[in-house]
Motif scaffolding. Sequence first.
Motif, PDB file in Angstrom:
ATOM      1  N   ALA A  85      35.335  46.692 -41.493  1.00 24.75           N
ATOM      2  CA  ALA A  85      36.634  46.428 -40.880  1.00 24.75           C
ATOM      3  C   ALA A  85      36.882  44.921 -41.108  1.00 24.75           C
ATOM      4  O   ALA A  85      38.212  44.548 -40.824  1.00 24.75           O
ATOM      5  CB  ALA A  85      36.153  46.487 -39.404  1.00 24.75           C
ATOM      6  N   THR A  86      36.304  44.194 -41.728  1.00 22.49           N
ATOM      7  CA  THR A  86      36.602  42.880 -42.311  1.00 22.49           C
ATOM      8  C   THR A  86      37.232  42.798 -43.621  1.00 22.49           C
ATOM      9  O   THR A  86      37.963  41.637 -43.940  1.00 22.49           O
ATOM     10  CB  THR A  86      35.360  41.874 -42.358  1.00 22.49           C
ATOM     11  OG1 THR A  86      34.527  42.623 -43.212  1.00 22.49           O
ATOM     12  CG2 THR A  86      34.949  41.718 -40.891  1.00 22.49           C
ATOM     13  N   GLY A  87      37.511  44.044 -44.211  1.00 22.53           N
ATOM     14  CA  GLY A  87      38.028  43.815 -45.547  1.00 22.53           C
ATOM     15  C   GLY A  87      39.211  44.290 -45.480  1.00 22.53           C
ATOM     16  O   GLY A  87      39.923  44.219 -44.486  1.00 22.53           O
ATOM     17  N   SER A 115      30.518  37.348 -37.050  1.00 24.19           N
ATOM     18  CA  SER A 115      31.642  36.363 -36.731  1.00 24.19           C
ATOM     19  C   SER A 115      32.843  36.542 -37.627  1.00 24.19           C
ATOM     20  O   SER A 115      33.951  36.268 -36.972  1.00 24.19           O
ATOM     21  CB  SER A 115      31.135  34.613 -37.094  1.00 24.19           C
ATOM     22  OG  SER A 115      31.221  34.560 -38.572  1.00 24.19           O
ATOM     23  N   LYS A 116      32.897  37.126 -38.693  1.00 24.26           N
ATOM     24  CA  LYS A 116      34.166  37.587 -39.400  1.00 24.26           C
ATOM     25  C   LYS A 116      34.737  38.735 -38.522  1.00 24.26           C
ATOM     26  O   LYS A 116      35.983  38.812 -38.412  1.00 24.26           O
ATOM     27  CB  LYS A 116      33.694  38.075 -40.613  1.00 24.26           C
ATOM     28  CG  LYS A 116      34.508  37.528 -41.743  1.00 24.26           C
ATOM     29  CD  LYS A 116      33.935  37.801 -43.162  1.00 24.26           C
ATOM     30  CE  LYS A 116      35.097  37.876 -44.198  1.00 24.26           C
ATOM     31  NZ  LYS A 116      34.801  38.284 -45.394  1.00 24.26           N
ATOM     32  N   LEU A 117      33.973  39.669 -38.013  1.00 23.48           N
ATOM     33  CA  LEU A 117      34.322  40.740 -37.132  1.00 23.48           C
ATOM     34  C   LEU A 117      35.079  40.081 -35.868  1.00 23.48           C
ATOM     35  O   LEU A 117      35.996  40.706 -35.485  1.00 23.48           O
ATOM     36  CB  LEU A 117      33.191  41.830 -36.824  1.00 23.48           C
ATOM     37  CG  LEU A 117      32.762  42.442 -37.992  1.00 23.48           C
ATOM     38  CD1 LEU A 117      31.334  43.101 -37.246  1.00 23.48           C
ATOM     39  CD2 LEU A 117      33.731  43.722 -38.055  1.00 23.48           C
ATOM     40  N   PHE A 168      47.678  46.432 -55.671  1.00 28.53           N
ATOM     41  CA  PHE A 168      46.264  46.617 -55.864  1.00 28.53           C
ATOM     42  C   PHE A 168      45.528  45.768 -55.001  1.00 28.53           C
ATOM     43  O   PHE A 168      45.982  44.501 -54.934  1.00 28.53           O
ATOM     44  CB  PHE A 168      45.684  46.384 -57.351  1.00 28.53           C
ATOM     45  CG  PHE A 168      46.057  47.793 -58.149  1.00 28.53           C
ATOM     46  CD1 PHE A 168      45.222  48.928 -58.110  1.00 28.53           C
ATOM     47  CD2 PHE A 168      47.046  47.742 -58.889  1.00 28.53           C
ATOM     48  CE1 PHE A 168      45.680  50.028 -58.892  1.00 28.53           C
ATOM     49  CE2 PHE A 168      47.300  48.892 -59.830  1.00 28.53           C
ATOM     50  CZ  PHE A 168      46.518  50.077 -59.682  1.00 28.53           C
ATOM     51  N   SER A 169      44.485  46.037 -54.415  1.00 26.40           N
ATOM     52  CA  SER A 169      43.621  45.205 -53.688  1.00 26.40           C
ATOM     53  C   SER A 169      42.353  44.544 -54.620  1.00 26.40           C
ATOM     54  O   SER A 169      42.041  45.511 -55.570  1.00 26.40           O
ATOM     55  CB  SER A 169      43.124  45.542 -52.424  1.00 26.40           C
ATOM     56  OG  SER A 169      41.949  46.330 -52.516  1.00 26.40           O
ATOM     57  N   GLY A 170      41.774  43.503 -54.516  1.00 25.89           N
ATOM     58  CA  GLY A 170      40.498  43.297 -55.015  1.00 25.89           C
ATOM     59  C   GLY A 170      39.413  44.212 -54.684  1.00 25.89           C
ATOM     60  O   GLY A 170      38.632  44.356 -55.776  1.00 25.89           O
ATOM     61  N   ASP A 220      37.495  45.937 -57.925  1.00 27.63           N
ATOM     62  CA  ASP A 220      36.306  45.656 -58.168  1.00 27.63           C
ATOM     63  C   ASP A 220      35.561  47.072 -58.359  1.00 27.63           C
ATOM     64  O   ASP A 220      34.817  47.456 -59.284  1.00 27.63           O
ATOM     65  CB  ASP A 220      35.770  45.192 -56.750  1.00 27.63           C
ATOM     66  CG  ASP A 220      34.201  44.589 -56.865  1.00 27.63           C
ATOM     67  OD1 ASP A 220      33.586  44.355 -58.000  1.00 27.63           O
ATOM     68  OD2 ASP A 220      33.511  44.420 -55.813  1.00 27.63           O
ATOM     69  N   SER A 221      35.848  48.221 -57.519  1.00 32.29           N
ATOM     70  CA  SER A 221      35.357  49.450 -57.708  1.00 32.29           C
ATOM     71  C   SER A 221      35.824  50.022 -59.170  1.00 32.29           C
ATOM     72  O   SER A 221      34.984  50.728 -59.624  1.00 32.29           O
ATOM     73  CB  SER A 221      36.220  50.423 -56.721  1.00 32.29           C
ATOM     74  OG  SER A 221      35.820  50.011 -55.303  1.00 32.29           O
ATOM     75  N   MET A 222      37.084  49.916 -59.625  1.00 31.92           N
ATOM     76  CA  MET A 222      37.254  50.462 -60.963  1.00 31.92           C
ATOM     77  C   MET A 222      36.624  49.635 -62.050  1.00 31.92           C
ATOM     78  O   MET A 222      35.950  50.333 -62.752  1.00 31.92           O
ATOM     79  CB  MET A 222      38.704  50.209 -61.050  1.00 31.92           C
ATOM     80  CG  MET A 222      39.817  51.090 -60.338  1.00 31.92           C
ATOM     81  SD  MET A 222      41.551  50.475 -60.273  1.00 31.92           S
ATOM     82  CE  MET A 222      41.946  50.468 -61.976  1.00 31.92           C
TER      83      MET A 222
END
Length: 401
Positions: free
Chosen positions: A12-14, A43-45, A176-178, A182-184
């Motif tokens: 949920a933080t991405g 804390s990010k959540l 595109f997102s990071g 990253d996945s590619m």
Amino acid sequence: MQREFDIIIWGATGFTGKLVVEYMQRNYGGGNLTWAMAGRNISKLTGVRDLYGTNVPLLEANALDPQALGELVAKTKVILTTVGPYARYGSELVAACAAHGTHYCDLTGEVHWMHKMIHTHQEQARESGARIVHTCGFDSIPSDLGVFFLQKHMQQTYNTPAREVKYRAKAFKGGFSGGTIDSMMAMMEQAKTDPAIKDIIADPYALNEKYRGPDGLDHNRHYYDNDFKSWVGPFVMAAINTRVVRRSNELLNMAYGQGFSYNEGTLTQDGFGGLMGAAALGMGSSAMNSLAALEPARKLMQNFLPKPGEGPSQEQIDNGFFEIELVAKHPTDSSKDVRAVVKGDKDPGYGSTAKMLAESAVCLAQDDLTVGGGFWTPASAMGDQLLERLPGNAGVTFTLI
Ligand SMILES: NC(=O)c1ccc[n+]([C@@H]2O[C@H](COP(=O)([O-])OP(=O)(O)OC[C@H]3O[C@@H](n4cnc5c(N)ncnc54)[C@H](OP(=O)(O)O)[C@@H]3O)[C@@H](O)[C@H]2O)c1
């Protein structure tokens, strides 16, 4: 199934996870659906919860902690995950879902990883009743449901499935997102170190369990398509979407036919301009693949492309859109070919993807699905239900033309 939550959003933080949270809060915030947010950092959540003004529970689980993941999935009917690259962070979660009978949906486009998950956990998921559905975003819902929609129409009208469906990306605007980059890159790295992965990625039927049909390698060059009176170049997501559609045919008991053929491309135009555009797409995608296969070039590209957590601006997401045309070819009479357009009202990879993923999770949690446990595609598990849900709720429409 009695569980504390209907849905947990893990990741949920991405970048994409936050868009899913925003959508869930807006559309299911005050209703009878119970949902929670999860991630590796409370804390990010908390920051995300405050940002979207929700008061849903927060749960902590790291991808590298199988026990925490087991406890997480045991609390919910459905887990929706945007924690990627999936081949790096997703395997323990799939294993936990298959073991606990928890339904699952994600956004992976990592074909070799899906192949591995299917072969490792299929039997257990069937036994536990967990419905596991990969590719619930722009890859591959418009393709998979677009074909399902057209084949249904062909069957109802002419009492036969179409022998071939062509998907043509007509117009789209997005970024595109990071996380996607990253996945590619991670997939390229894995393919380089393990030749078996390269073979799986290249296999047109990589996700099928038994059935192999007439389709060969994806188009990587331009060609003229008479059905669209236009030049066509490669489509960037074809290597994922085509595998999913071919798997759907198998999971739907060959409802599209034994000899069914499917391909994807990008429409440019008729005439010289169209030819040049399609040729440039072909050269561009080959050059990009060759560059990304080289480690120094990959590192260089990562320096100026978005980093994990980053992505297109809100304005780019809101002003984005996509439009795809599909034609289903009647087996013997071209005057009976059927056409459809699939449209999305936000940028495909994030705005529309977040809505499609969220609706897939709600569908798995609430709709009366006929399939049991196992690894499904969006169309084979939720075809009719998503065709009902997506146009009104998610701004993704399927229309005959
Ligand atoms: N198919 C499609 O159409 C489509 C579209 C968009 C995205 N995607 C895919 O979706 C995935 C996410 O993309 P994104 O741009 O949202 O990525 P992102 O912004 O980098 O988000 C990744 C998420 O994973 C979490 N995470 C990372 N390592 C973790 C760990 N060890 N344990 C638990 N959580 C961990 C991050 O948590 P922190 O915040 O704590 O770092 C973050 O919440 C990617 O694989 C991407 O390719 C697919």
